[in-house]
Design a protein around this motif. Structure first.
Motif, mmCIF file in Angstrom:
data_model
loop_
_atom_site.group_PDB
_atom_site.id
_atom_site.type_symbol
_atom_site.label_atom_id
_atom_site.label_comp_id
_atom_site.label_asym_id
_atom_site.label_seq_id
_atom_site.Cartn_x
_atom_site.Cartn_y
_atom_site.Cartn_z
ATOM 1 N N VAL A 54 25.042 -26.558 22.878
ATOM 2 C CA VAL A 54 26.224 -27.140 23.001
ATOM 3 C C VAL A 54 27.075 -26.043 23.690
ATOM 4 O O VAL A 54 27.954 -26.376 24.607
ATOM 5 C CB VAL A 54 26.817 -27.348 21.731
ATOM 6 N N SER A 57 26.616 -26.418 27.140
ATOM 7 C CA SER A 57 27.016 -27.751 27.922
ATOM 8 C C SER A 57 28.651 -27.635 28.007
ATOM 9 O O SER A 57 29.286 -27.914 29.093
ATOM 10 C CB SER A 57 26.784 -28.815 26.882
ATOM 11 N N ASP A 58 29.363 -27.124 27.084
ATOM 12 C CA ASP A 58 30.823 -26.864 27.428
ATOM 13 C C ASP A 58 31.032 -25.911 28.527
ATOM 14 O O ASP A 58 31.983 -26.170 28.968
ATOM 15 C CB ASP A 58 31.214 -26.038 26.156
ATOM 16 N N CYS A 289 26.878 -34.285 15.126
ATOM 17 C CA CYS A 289 25.925 -33.108 15.024
ATOM 18 C C CYS A 289 25.156 -33.483 13.356
ATOM 19 O O CYS A 289 25.873 -33.411 12.320
ATOM 20 C CB CYS A 289 26.316 -31.792 15.040
ATOM 21 N N CYS A 437 22.852 -32.515 18.017
ATOM 22 C CA CYS A 437 24.515 -32.894 18.616
ATOM 23 C C CYS A 437 23.941 -34.133 19.465
ATOM 24 O O CYS A 437 23.140 -33.919 20.240
ATOM 25 C CB CYS A 437 25.285 -31.937 18.934
ATOM 26 N N ARG A 520 31.456 -36.676 19.964
ATOM 27 C CA ARG A 520 30.661 -35.680 20.427
ATOM 28 C C ARG A 520 31.530 -34.339 20.834
ATOM 29 O O ARG A 520 31.033 -33.363 21.191
ATOM 30 C CB ARG A 520 30.091 -36.094 21.787
ATOM 31 N N THR A 522 33.266 -33.653 23.331
ATOM 32 C CA THR A 522 33.410 -33.417 24.692
ATOM 33 C C THR A 522 34.783 -33.084 25.150
ATOM 34 O O THR A 522 35.321 -34.069 25.129
ATOM 35 C CB THR A 522 32.678 -34.828 25.368
#
Length: 533
Positions: A54, A57-58, A289, A437, A520, A522
């Motif tokens: 995660v 990804s961020d 998650c 997640c 999520r 995001t």
């Protein structure tokens, strides 16, 4: 799950700009537009084909942009693709790319997506997320991953520089929702081929996102600066974004309170106090998650875990209510399914251990262990591995205490994140803490994890389960399919499901634009700004 439904032969996503968030009326922007957030662990990789976590990804979401991105509610909106069309049979998607540049000034082309996606499935890349292309149902992905076809046979091609065509093996209602994931990002072929694995170093990396990589001190911090070549740069307010690694969550909270961080996770048990003291800063929202203890059922796993009676006893006797109500205390929910309770359209199956009292669960656990030949006089002995984090440590201690009276002796094994994930990947563990997640807002993002050929670190396998998920890919009504899949997980216990996450943070009130309704979580720094205090 966001679906674009066709009432005619073509369904088109209307072309419109995806402008970054702007200040509300009455808000005054701060002169210093910086955002500093907390990272628990070092980021393993900044290669979209090799990232698995995660936090990575961020970071990648700032450096790169996919065909579609997400808005504050998690809806899919235009990214690099400003419009698309889908064929009547649902198998062919045609994306029309906007005028966008890489950070070195080169144009982003459809060929950049073709190269990137072929690179993910290419066996030589050794992408841990190659299966994601299978989950997207891109034509020939499975065969290429298995080494039976060449990467150039993947169902993706550039009709011209601005037109990308994607062919699926079967209609996939959630396909568009997969496109904001880092695995589907484009990468610049010339840069990758020139620098090899070093292409992601700050001096080499070229992205197409709203930010560039200014520096990356592994395990210390990562710094992003606004990218003037980004197609919507005029509407990006935040100039500098910095992620700071602090392995101790309590230390991180102290640094937040000292003004060094703008966002930090609230340590277990502290949300009620902080929410009362700082209601404008303490937040808790559902977060897609799920937390679990995975059993190693591979040939390398301990023999005792091959007995489902032992696994079921461990799943039954873990007191989830104590974990969420007395230890975490941040709005988390007990987990008796792998799919997070708030996933779109998901309904948990009826029955199973979720409908038993904890006393009933404990009694049944004792019976199962006795049947298997275990108990306080002949205990099960296992090692529980978790990565460095105070919350993980507290939960592992609690699990140890829940299991000990039944005759299950647990040795705790704390390792760093990279070691932890490497051991999971190689099945070098007995029981391991893990969390998954959602990659998109639909139940299959969780359930596919346990497919025989899924990520599935414990290597559990069930033929009926695999068939159900294959059936779900084209089913009009997935609810009974997913309920049966969860029932199988409840029956066979490849893991102990512990709790469903909530995002429990302290956030500086001056920071605006962070999403609160996206399951999520995001977030894009291009949508964030700092107001004057």
């Amino acid at each position: 799950m966001t679906r674009f439904l066709a009432s005619t032969a073509l369904a088109a996503l209307l072309a419109f700009p995806a402008h970054a968030v702007q200040p509300a009326e009455g808000e005054t922007l701060a002169e210093n537009q910086t955002y500093t957030y907390w990272l628990l662990d070092a980021i393993k990789s900044l290669d979209p084909a090799k990232n698995t976590d995660v936090e990575g990804s961020d970071a990648l979401r700032q450096l790169f942009e996919g065909l579609l991105i997400e808005d504050a509610q998690g809806n899919m909106i235009p990214g690099v693709a400003e419009s698309h069309e889908v064929s009547e049979d649902g198998l062919t998607y045609t994306f029309h790319l906007r005028d966008a540049n890489w950070s070195n000034g080169d144009p982003v082309t459809a060929g950049d997506f073709v190269y990137a996606w072929q690179r993910v499935v290419k066996p030589e890349t050794a992408s841990e997320y190659a299966w994601y292309m299978e989950l997207m149902n891109i034509a020939n992905a499975s065969e290429i991953i298995a080494g039976e076809m060449e990467p150039d046979q993947l169902g993706v091609r550039a009709i011209d520089d601005k037109t990308l065509e994607v062919t699926l093996t079967e209609p996939t209602p959630y396909f568009l929702s997969t496109l904001s994931h880092t695995t589907a990002y484009p990468v610049p072929q010339s840069v990758v081929e020139e620098h090899g694995d070093a292409w992601v170093q700050p001096e080499n990396i070229v992205g197409n996102g709203a930010y560039t990589l200014a520096s990356h001190n592994l395990g210390v911090d990562i710094v992003f600066e606004k990218n003037p070549e980004y197609w919507d740069a005029d509407n990006v307010i935040m100039q500098t974004v910095r992620g700071v690694t602090v392995n101790d969550n309590n230390v991180a909270l102290t640094r937040y309170q000292a003004g060094e961080l703008d966002r930090v996770q609230i340590p277990a048990g502290q949300y009620p106090r902080l929410e009362q003291e700082s209601p404008e800063e303490a937040t808790s929202v559902p977060y897609g998650c799920s937390y679990a203890y995975i059993f190693n059922l591979s040939e390398k796993g301990p023999e005792v875990l091959k007995d489902n009676r032992v696994r079921e006893a461990m799943a039954l006797s873990l007191n989830r209510d104590v974990i969420v109500d007395q230890i975490l205390q941040g709005g988390q929910e007990p987990a008796y399914t792998w799919v997070h309770w708030a996933i779109n359209g998901f309904a948990a199956p009826e029955g199973g251990m979720a409908e038993m009292t904890q006393e009933e669960r404990n009694e049944r656990a004792r019976e199962l262990l006795a049947e298997a030949g275990y108990g306080p006089d002949n205990p099960v002995r296992l090692s529980l591995q978790y990565n460095t984090d105070e919350n993980h440590r507290l939960l592992a201690i609690a699990a140890q205490q829940f299991w000990r009276p039944l005759g299950i002796e647990i040795e705790l094994n704390n390792v760093e994140w990279k070691v932890h994930t490497d051991r999971l990947q190689n099945q070098d563990f007995e029981v391991a803490r893990y969390a998954w997640c959602a990659d998109y807002n639909e139940a299959s993002t969780f359930l596919d994890w346990f497919r025989t050929d899924g990520y599935n670190s414990g290597k559990w396998s069930n033929e009926e389960y695999d068939q159900l998920l294959a059936q779900a890919a084209t089913a009009d009504d997935t609810t009974p399919i997913y309920q049966r899949a969860e029932a199988i997980l409840d029956e066979e216990n490849p893991a102990v499901f512990v709790y469903h996450y909530a995002k429990v943070d302290m956030i500086n009130p001056a920071i605006k634009g962070l999403p609160r309704e996206n399951l999520r979580n995001t977030w894009y720094a291009k949508d964030i700004y700092r107001t004057a205090e």
